[in-house]
Design a protein around this motif. Structure first.
Motif, PDB file in Angstrom:
ATOM      1  N   UNK A 252     -41.770   6.419  91.965  1.00  0.00           N
ATOM      2  CA  UNK A 252     -40.534   6.820  92.626  1.00  0.00           C
ATOM      3  C   UNK A 252     -39.926   8.050  91.952  1.00  0.00           C
ATOM      4  N   UNK A 253     -39.929   8.072  90.634  1.00  0.00           N
ATOM      5  CA  UNK A 253     -39.414   9.236  89.902  1.00  0.00           C
ATOM      6  C   UNK A 253     -40.265  10.471  90.154  1.00  0.00           C
TER       7      UNK A 253
ATOM      8  N   UNK B 226     -40.666  15.642  92.729  1.00  0.00           N
ATOM      9  CA  UNK B 226     -41.399  16.587  93.567  1.00  0.00           C
ATOM     10  C   UNK B 226     -40.534  17.094  94.721  1.00  0.00           C
ATOM     11  N   UNK B 227     -39.812  16.182  95.364  1.00  0.00           N
ATOM     12  CA  UNK B 227     -38.943  16.596  96.468  1.00  0.00           C
ATOM     13  C   UNK B 227     -37.838  17.538  95.990  1.00  0.00           C
ATOM     14  N   UNK B 228     -37.230  17.224  94.854  1.00  0.00           N
ATOM     15  CA  UNK B 228     -36.195  18.107  94.315  1.00  0.00           C
ATOM     16  C   UNK B 228     -36.767  19.479  93.990  1.00  0.00           C
ATOM     17  N   UNK B 229     -37.958  19.499  93.406  1.00  0.00           N
ATOM     18  CA  UNK B 229     -38.578  20.777  93.076  1.00  0.00           C
ATOM     19  C   UNK B 229     -38.879  21.594  94.329  1.00  0.00           C
ATOM     20  N   UNK B 230     -39.440  20.958  95.346  1.00  0.00           N
ATOM     21  CA  UNK B 230     -39.778  21.675  96.583  1.00  0.00           C
ATOM     22  C   UNK B 230     -38.523  22.194  97.258  1.00  0.00           C
TER      23      UNK B 230
ATOM     24  N   UNK C  10     -38.525  19.426  88.086  1.00  0.00           N
ATOM     25  CA  UNK C  10     -39.563  19.557  87.059  1.00  0.00           C
ATOM     26  C   UNK C  10     -39.323  18.606  85.892  1.00  0.00           C
ATOM     27  N   UNK C  11     -38.081  18.537  85.440  1.00  0.00           N
ATOM     28  CA  UNK C  11     -37.750  17.649  84.327  1.00  0.00           C
ATOM     29  C   UNK C  11     -38.013  16.196  84.699  1.00  0.00           C
ATOM     30  N   UNK C  12     -37.674  15.818  85.902  1.00  0.00           N
ATOM     31  CA  UNK C  12     -37.897  14.441  86.353  1.00  0.00           C
ATOM     32  C   UNK C  12     -39.379  14.115  86.439  1.00  0.00           C
ATOM     33  N   UNK C  13     -40.189  15.055  86.926  1.00  0.00           N
ATOM     34  CA  UNK C  13     -41.636  14.814  86.988  1.00  0.00           C
ATOM     35  C   UNK C  13     -42.256  14.724  85.599  1.00  0.00           C
ATOM     36  N   UNK C  14     -41.831  15.594  84.683  1.00  0.00           N
ATOM     37  CA  UNK C  14     -42.375  15.554  83.324  1.00  0.00           C
ATOM     38  C   UNK C  14     -41.935  14.285  82.613  1.00  0.00           C
ATOM     39  N   UNK C  15     -40.686  13.901  82.790  1.00  0.00           N
ATOM     40  CA  UNK C  15     -40.181  12.698  82.126  1.00  0.00           C
ATOM     41  C   UNK C  15     -40.867  11.438  82.646  1.00  0.00           C
ATOM     42  N   UNK C  16     -41.255  11.427  83.899  1.00  0.00           N
ATOM     43  CA  UNK C  16     -41.910  10.233  84.434  1.00  0.00           C
ATOM     44  C   UNK C  16     -43.352  10.123  83.945  1.00  0.00           C
ATOM     45  N   UNK C  17     -43.963  11.235  83.516  1.00  0.00           N
ATOM     46  CA  UNK C  17     -45.326  11.193  83.008  1.00  0.00           C
ATOM     47  C   UNK C  17     -45.421  10.898  81.519  1.00  0.00           C
ATOM     48  N   UNK C  18     -44.325  10.978  80.819  1.00  0.00           N
ATOM     49  CA  UNK C  18     -44.357  10.750  79.376  1.00  0.00           C
ATOM     50  C   UNK C  18     -44.661   9.281  79.087  1.00  0.00           C
ATOM     51  N   UNK C  19     -45.514   9.033  78.101  1.00  0.00           N
ATOM     52  CA  UNK C  19     -45.810   7.635  77.748  1.00  0.00           C
ATOM     53  C   UNK C  19     -44.601   6.989  77.074  1.00  0.00           C
ATOM     54  N   UNK C  20     -44.394   5.756  77.349  1.00  0.00           N
ATOM     55  CA  UNK C  20     -43.294   5.008  76.750  1.00  0.00           C
ATOM     56  C   UNK C  20     -43.780   4.301  75.497  1.00  0.00           C
ATOM     57  N   UNK C  21     -42.986   4.369  74.449  1.00  0.00           N
ATOM     58  CA  UNK C  21     -43.345   3.635  73.232  1.00  0.00           C
ATOM     59  C   UNK C  21     -42.716   2.254  73.285  1.00  0.00           C
ATOM     60  N   UNK C  22     -43.520   1.270  73.043  1.00  0.00           N
ATOM     61  CA  UNK C  22     -43.017  -0.115  73.068  1.00  0.00           C
ATOM     62  C   UNK C  22     -42.995  -0.632  71.647  1.00  0.00           C
ATOM     63  N   UNK C  23     -41.852  -1.097  71.279  1.00  0.00           N
ATOM     64  CA  UNK C  23     -41.787  -1.541  69.904  1.00  0.00           C
ATOM     65  C   UNK C  23     -40.722  -2.446  69.668  1.00  0.00           C
TER      66      UNK C  23
END
Length: 69
Positions: free
Chosen positions: A4-5, A10-14, A56-69
């Motif tokens: 969804x993010x 992508x829609x915001x960027x376009x 762009x920021x939203x697309x990059x942030x959604x691809x970042x791996x999440x650290x679980x700890x």
């Protein structure tokens, strides 16, 4: 949620890129969402840039791996 993010980014960027291209060249008249908002009269270029960067920021942030700890 990740998908969804990515789609929203992508829609915001376009929409933002189409708004900037429309302001510079006059093309993509139908894709421009920013020019239809009356309260942004005179600020269409800035709003398009902000939309594109936010997408762009939203697309990059959604691809970042999440650290679980």
């Amino acid at each position: 949620m990740k998908k969804l993010c990515e789609v929203a980014g992508f829609l915001l960027f376009v929409w933002g890129a189409a708004g900037v291209v429309h302001e510079l060249t006059g093309w993509f008249r139908l894709w421009g969402v920013v020019r239809r908002l009356d309260f942004l009269d005179g600020y269409e270029m800035y709003a398009g840039i902000v939309l594109a960067v936010t997408g762009l920021v939203l697309m990059v942030a959604s691809d970042r791996p999440r650290s679980r700890g």
